[in-house]
Each structure stands twice: as C-alpha cells, then as structure tokens.
Scaffold this motif. Structure first.
Motif, PDB file in Angstrom:
ATOM      1  N   SER A 171     -18.335  99.570 -19.297  1.00 48.79           N
ATOM      2  CA  SER A 171     -17.131  99.914 -18.548  1.00 48.79           C
ATOM      3  C   SER A 171     -16.015 100.429 -19.442  1.00 48.79           C
ATOM      4  N   THR A 172     -16.162 100.291 -20.773  1.00 49.17           N
ATOM      5  CA  THR A 172     -15.125 100.771 -21.670  1.00 49.17           C
ATOM      6  C   THR A 172     -15.057 102.292 -21.669  1.00 49.17           C
ATOM      7  N   PHE A 173     -16.207 102.946 -21.646  1.00 50.20           N
ATOM      8  CA  PHE A 173     -16.257 104.396 -21.739  1.00 50.20           C
ATOM      9  C   PHE A 173     -16.565 105.056 -20.404  1.00 50.20           C
ATOM     10  N   SER A 174     -16.815 104.309 -19.365  1.00 49.70           N
ATOM     11  CA  SER A 174     -17.097 104.890 -18.053  1.00 49.70           C
ATOM     12  C   SER A 174     -16.649 103.919 -16.974  1.00 49.70           C
ATOM     13  N   SER A 175     -16.447 104.454 -15.783  1.00 44.62           N
ATOM     14  CA  SER A 175     -16.037 103.614 -14.670  1.00 44.62           C
ATOM     15  C   SER A 175     -17.184 102.708 -14.243  1.00 44.62           C
ATOM     16  N   PRO A 176     -16.948 101.416 -13.994  1.00 47.34           N
ATOM     17  CA  PRO A 176     -18.028 100.526 -13.588  1.00 47.34           C
ATOM     18  C   PRO A 176     -18.581 100.914 -12.225  1.00 47.34           C
ATOM     19  N   ALA A 177     -19.850 100.596 -12.003  1.00 49.95           N
ATOM     20  CA  ALA A 177     -20.484 100.956 -10.734  1.00 49.95           C
ATOM     21  C   ALA A 177     -19.843 100.237  -9.566  1.00 49.95           C
ATOM     22  N   GLU A 178     -19.338  99.013  -9.793  1.00 47.18           N
ATOM     23  CA  GLU A 178     -18.718  98.273  -8.698  1.00 47.18           C
ATOM     24  C   GLU A 178     -17.483  98.968  -8.165  1.00 47.18           C
ATOM     25  N   ALA A 179     -16.793  99.721  -9.014  1.00 43.29           N
ATOM     26  CA  ALA A 179     -15.574 100.397  -8.560  1.00 43.29           C
ATOM     27  C   ALA A 179     -15.893 101.454  -7.516  1.00 43.29           C
ATOM     28  N   ALA A 180     -17.006 102.177  -7.701  1.00 39.80           N
ATOM     29  CA  ALA A 180     -17.386 103.191  -6.717  1.00 39.80           C
ATOM     30  C   ALA A 180     -17.854 102.553  -5.414  1.00 39.80           C
ATOM     31  N   LEU A 181     -18.504 101.375  -5.513  1.00 43.90           N
ATOM     32  CA  LEU A 181     -19.003 100.724  -4.308  1.00 43.90           C
ATOM     33  C   LEU A 181     -17.891 100.047  -3.513  1.00 43.90           C
ATOM     34  N   GLN A 182     -16.873  99.564  -4.205  1.00 45.57           N
ATOM     35  CA  GLN A 182     -15.800  98.840  -3.531  1.00 45.57           C
ATOM     36  C   GLN A 182     -14.647  99.732  -3.095  1.00 45.57           C
ATOM     37  N   GLY A 226      -8.998 115.970 -29.385  1.00 48.30           N
ATOM     38  CA  GLY A 226     -10.145 115.600 -28.564  1.00 48.30           C
ATOM     39  C   GLY A 226     -10.313 116.578 -27.417  1.00 48.30           C
ATOM     40  N   LEU A 227     -11.459 117.219 -27.348  1.00 52.98           N
ATOM     41  CA  LEU A 227     -11.767 118.168 -26.282  1.00 52.98           C
ATOM     42  C   LEU A 227     -12.521 117.424 -25.189  1.00 52.98           C
ATOM     43  N   LEU A 228     -11.897 117.251 -24.039  1.00 50.87           N
ATOM     44  CA  LEU A 228     -12.487 116.516 -22.924  1.00 50.87           C
ATOM     45  C   LEU A 228     -13.250 117.479 -22.029  1.00 50.87           C
ATOM     46  N   ALA A 229     -14.541 117.235 -21.868  1.00 55.07           N
ATOM     47  CA  ALA A 229     -15.354 118.039 -20.960  1.00 55.07           C
ATOM     48  C   ALA A 229     -15.062 117.583 -19.533  1.00 55.07           C
ATOM     49  N   GLY A 230     -14.195 118.306 -18.837  1.00 59.00           N
ATOM     50  CA  GLY A 230     -13.771 117.918 -17.504  1.00 59.00           C
ATOM     51  C   GLY A 230     -14.516 118.605 -16.388  1.00 59.00           C
ATOM     52  N   ALA A 250     -17.322 113.617 -23.575  1.00 58.64           N
ATOM     53  CA  ALA A 250     -17.762 113.736 -22.187  1.00 58.64           C
ATOM     54  C   ALA A 250     -17.654 112.355 -21.544  1.00 58.64           C
ATOM     55  N   LEU A 251     -16.559 112.124 -20.815  1.00 60.65           N
ATOM     56  CA  LEU A 251     -16.267 110.803 -20.266  1.00 60.65           C
ATOM     57  C   LEU A 251     -16.073 110.823 -18.761  1.00 60.65           C
ATOM     58  N   LEU A 272     -10.757 120.394 -20.522  1.00 56.49           N
ATOM     59  CA  LEU A 272     -11.421 121.629 -20.118  1.00 56.49           C
ATOM     60  C   LEU A 272     -11.905 121.439 -18.688  1.00 56.49           C
ATOM     61  N   ALA A 273     -11.089 121.841 -17.737  1.00 55.97           N
ATOM     62  CA  ALA A 273     -11.396 121.625 -16.325  1.00 55.97           C
ATOM     63  C   ALA A 273     -10.968 122.853 -15.541  1.00 55.97           C
ATOM     64  N   CYS A 274     -11.106 122.772 -14.232  1.00 59.70           N
ATOM     65  CA  CYS A 274     -10.687 123.866 -13.362  1.00 59.70           C
ATOM     66  C   CYS A 274      -9.164 123.951 -13.363  1.00 59.70           C
ATOM     67  N   PRO A 275      -8.576 125.020 -12.804  1.00 56.41           N
ATOM     68  CA  PRO A 275      -7.106 125.149 -12.835  1.00 56.41           C
ATOM     69  C   PRO A 275      -6.380 123.988 -12.177  1.00 56.41           C
ATOM     70  N   LEU A 276      -6.913 123.431 -11.099  1.00 55.60           N
ATOM     71  CA  LEU A 276      -6.252 122.314 -10.436  1.00 55.60           C
ATOM     72  C   LEU A 276      -6.499 120.998 -11.173  1.00 55.60           C
ATOM     73  N   GLY A 277      -7.684 120.838 -11.758  1.00 57.06           N
ATOM     74  CA  GLY A 277      -7.974 119.610 -12.487  1.00 57.06           C
ATOM     75  C   GLY A 277      -7.119 119.441 -13.716  1.00 57.06           C
ATOM     76  N   ALA A 278      -6.794 120.546 -14.401  1.00 58.79           N
ATOM     77  CA  ALA A 278      -5.965 120.459 -15.599  1.00 58.79           C
ATOM     78  C   ALA A 278      -4.516 120.134 -15.274  1.00 58.79           C
ATOM     79  N   LEU A 279      -4.087 120.325 -14.007  1.00 61.43           N
ATOM     80  CA  LEU A 279      -2.717 120.040 -13.589  1.00 61.43           C
ATOM     81  C   LEU A 279      -2.629 118.815 -12.691  1.00 61.43           C
ATOM     82  N   ASP A 280      -3.636 117.959 -12.745  1.00 56.80           N
ATOM     83  CA  ASP A 280      -3.625 116.746 -11.938  1.00 56.80           C
ATOM     84  C   ASP A 280      -2.418 115.899 -12.304  1.00 56.80           C
ATOM     85  N   PRO A 281      -1.595 115.490 -11.326  1.00 61.36           N
ATOM     86  CA  PRO A 281      -0.402 114.695 -11.677  1.00 61.36           C
ATOM     87  C   PRO A 281      -0.725 113.365 -12.332  1.00 61.36           C
TER      88      PRO A 281
END
Length: 489
Positions: free
Chosen positions: A3-14, A285-289, A318-319, A339-348
């Motif tokens: 869960s340190t480097f990725s979202s835990p599976a329980e978060a998606a289920l809950q 750090g180059l984030l693969a978004g 890649a996170l 490195l994401a789409c135009p809207l992803g790079a401007l996410d508030p």
C-alpha cells in the motif's frame, strides 16, 4: 509495503461507486445519455462486444444504460468503472482485457487520441442552458459588435452553442463557434478545409485569421465555483488563451458572468513559479500518468533527453494516480513532472498536499530548453504531443556549442546564480588550462547518490560472498508484538 507505492485493493472495493440520490430517472435515460446515437454507433461499427466507460459520479446509471443498450443492439456490454489513471482518457487497456471491439465513453473527456486504434464514441451529456440569459450576458460583456469573439463551452453545453449563436448573429458579425474535436471513424471523409484544432476543440477560422485575434466567452461551470482550478478544462483554456485578449465565463443556469482575466493571470503566475522550481531542481521524477494516450512513449523519451541535456537527473516512476503518500517515498526528487493528458496534468488535486510540486511537461520544457521563448512570448501548451518533433510548437534543443547554454541565469526563488550544465563546462575549450583534481570527481556524481549517502540508514548490505553458507533453521514464530518464545509478559 504494497500500500506504500499503490492504492490498497480495499480502497477500490469500499469506495462509493455512485450516489443513489443522483440516479437519472428511467424516463430521462435516453435523452441524458443519447442512447439513440450510441445504438446507431454500435450498429454502424458492427461489433458484438462493447465497453462502456463511466466516471465514478455516473456509475449509478451504468447498469440501466448497459441493459438498455444490450436489449436494443443485441451486443454484449462491459462496464469499465475504475481506471488506473484519469477517467477523462479512453481506457483502451481495460477494453482490450474485456475483448471489446469498440468503446463508448460517458462524461467529461479530454479527447486525446488513444494509443491503439479502437472505434470510440463520446457522450458528454446535455446540460440545460438558459439561452436568453446567456445571450444577455454575452451582450453585457461584449458591447462592441465588431470585436471578434469565440463561443466556448464545457462539453455538456456544446449542444447549445449553435442556438446561442443564432440569437447573437443579427448584431455580432465576427462570431466564431467552437465544437468538440471528436475523432473521426475509420473511413470517414475529412472536412475540407480542415478546421484548426486546439484545446480539444475545432475552430473554423476564415482564411487569413488566427485564434489570437479573438476574445472568448465560455459557457459552463456554476455560480458556486469561484476557483478556476476546480475545472481542468477551464484552466486549460485560461492558460493557453492569448493573454491580451478578453476572456469571460457565464453560468448556463443563471447567466451570471465573470471576467476571467485576473484568474488567468494568477494561474500563469503559479505556472511560472513551477518553471523556476524546475530550473533550480537537480533530480526530477517523471511520473507516467497515462498508458492509453498516443505518443506517451515518445514524450517520455523526449523528457528524459531534455533533463539530461540540462544537466539534471531524471527517474521514471509508474505509480498510477499520484497521491501524497506515494510520492513521499521519494524525497530525493526536487520536483515531479506528470506525463498525462491535458486535463490530468491540471487536476486540482495536484496543486496541494504534496511535499514537492508537480509540473506539466510544458513547464519542464520551458525550464530546461534554453531556446524556449521567454515568458509572455511562449504559448502554454497543455498537451505533451505539442512538444514533440513534427508539431508546429516544437522547439529543438540548441547544439552543444551554442552560446545559449552559457547565458547567465539567476534563480527568482533563491536569488543565486545558476551554473551552466556540468557537461558544457567540461567540454568548454576555454577551460582547457584547468586540470581537475582527482578528489573533485564527486562533483559529477548523482545528486540522488549524494542524498542517499547522507542518510543514517541506507538499506541492507548484500555482502555477496562474505557470508558463510549454513543450513536453514527454524526462526521465531508469532507476531512482532508477542513472539511465542517471549511468554505472556
């Protein structure tokens, strides 16, 4: 540790997929989701397996929409609810896993071309627009009937722009209507002449005209949203529009207008601050978004070459969706570039809560490319594809012998003089009389390695070949708070 480097599976289920109180009535389902157009799309492409992509706020209607489409077309529908990155991008990877032959995207979309060819239909929804109120607001904001103005809107209000222009054309002659830049199906004829495509929209400019001549009138948002960062699409328009041209927004429900020039200036100032942070950074750090948008591999290679040319170190991460907890595991990084789409790079959500700032690729280009135009003259490009060779906005790096690498530069944050890249100093013929001493070799070492050497704990030592080989023995049993050999005390 997972869960340190990725979202835990329980978060998606809950996580709540949809609010039952916001479900669309069955009588309005066909109109809101344009099911007749979707049915025609499925029949035209002749596919038997179709993926339906919904954002989180629309998942409550996904089951009813899929059932209605299956009944009308006879094709199998698959609901794509959770995406690894932004929900505005077409999830071609999820569609491939379901074996889908086509995809229907519901809700706001960035309209970025997918990395793999796949028939895609976009359904933005149709938000009601008070045409008379918006027309009165337009006349109040644009008293000069000869001034050129572009009608813009959020995707859900694009259906009403032509009707709004009909009310305004008797008085305003130089009125331009934008439309979403929807991808053409394979085999469809391209319009002649092709309209200008910018900001995910088409602009049918007349011959000899340019977009920088026009002001903007944006229909979208709400009265309650006073911050433009709440809407990445509006932020993209404010950043990329010509600074000297007027820009106003109008709430489609009430007709309340607001001059966006001041907020656009604050956004540009914030982005210029991020450029200065990137210029001061040593490790990036180059984030693969995204993995589903076209040319993301070429863009990643371009950013790595860009940082190397500027004498900086870069690491690719890649996170999935970036969160403060994930990025806090990499304190060596001075800044991150998403490195994401135009809207992803401007996410508030990316503007606060992180230990280090997150930049867009355009800001890294402005920081590392000495040939990039100065602030005020360079456009703010919201899509990384505009930075690549072949784009009209591409600015190649100057050659190593160029004097641009030696231009004096002072940090506007720390006030210190920034030195030229280390590789340029070592290749400078004017410095041939100086002989570097062996003990100065660490000046060329990795900043990340220097940061690691300053830590009190640097990880486990492998000691390969120095540890004697022994037979496996039974270790301690239990949990860390109470091993079996510790007793009950």
């Amino acid at each position: 540790m997972e869960s340190t480097f990725s979202s835990p599976a329980e978060a998606a289920l809950q996580r709540d997929a949809g609010d039952p109180g916001l479900l669309t009535p069955l009588a309005d389902l066909d109109r809101v989701y344009e099911l007749e157009r979707v049915i025609g799309f499925v029949r035209d492409v002749g596919c038997q397996r179709v993926a339906l992509q919904f954002p989180d706020q629309l998942l409550g209607d996904a089951g009813a929409v899929a059932a209605r489409l299956e009944e009308a077309t006879g094709s199998k529908m698959f609901i794509l609810g959770d995406t690894a990155y932004g929900s505005c991008c077409v999830d071609v990877l999820g569609a491939e896993q379901a074996g889908a032959q086509a995809l229907v995207h519901f809700g706001p979309a960035c309209l970025s071309p997918p990395a793999r060819p796949l028939p895609v239909a976009f359904v933005f929804g149709q938000r009601s627009v008070a045409l008379e109120l918006c027309a009165q607001a337009f006349e109040a904001q644009n008293p000069d009937p000869t001034a050129p103005v572009v009608l813009l809107s959020e995707p859900a209000c694009a259906h009403a722009l032509e009707a709004l222009a009909t009310l305004l054309r008797p008085r305003y002659k130089d009125l331009l209507i934008s439309s979403p830049a929807l991808p053409l199906l394979v085999g469809s004829p391209r319009p002649v002449p092709e309209p200008l495509e910018r900001f995910g929209r088409h602009f049918p400019l007349a011959l000899g005209r340019c977009l920088e001549e026009y002001g903007a009138f944006y229909v979208g948002g709400s009265e309650a949203s006073s911050d433009p960062e709440l809407d990445p699409d509006l932020s993209r328009l404010l950043l990329g529009w010509a600074p000297g041209r007027p820009f106003s927004s109008c709430c489609p429900d009430t007709g309340q207008t607001q001059d966006e020039s001041a907020r656009a200036g604050r956004l540009r100032a914030r982005r210029q601050y991020l450029v200065e942070k990137a210029r001061d950074a040593h490790v990036i750090g180059l984030l693969a978004g995204t993995l589903g948008v076209a040319q993301h591999r070429e863009a990643l290679a371009h950013l790595r070459n860009l940082t190397k040319s500027a004498g900086k170190r870069s690491y690719v991460l890649a996170l999935g969706r970036p969160t403060p907890a994930k990025l806090a595991n990499f304190p060596e990084m001075d800044v991150f570039v998403l490195l994401a789409c135009p809207l992803g790079a401007l996410d508030p959500q990316l503007s606060s809560g992180f230990f280090q700032p997150i930049l867009a690729p355009c800001e890294l280009e402005a920081a590392c490319n000495p040939a990039w135009p100065p602030p005020g003259l360079a456009p703010h490009l919201t899509h990384y594809a505009d930075l690549l060779p072949g784009s009209p906005f591409h600015v190649p790096l100057p050659p190593p012998e160029s004097e641009l690498w030696d231009t004096p530069d002072v940090s506007l944050i720390s006030g210190e003089l920034r030195p030229p890249p280390a590789w340029h100093l070592s290749n400078d013929p004017g410095c041939s009389a100086l002989t570097p001493r062996p003990q100065l070799e660490l000046a060329e070492s990795s900043p990340a390695a220097s940061f690691l050497s300053s830590r009190s704990w640097q990880g486990l030592e492998p000691r390969l070949g120095q540890t004697p080989v022994t037979e496996a023995v039974s270790g301690r049993r239990g949990i860390a708070i109470a091993y079996e050999d510790e007793g009950s005390s």
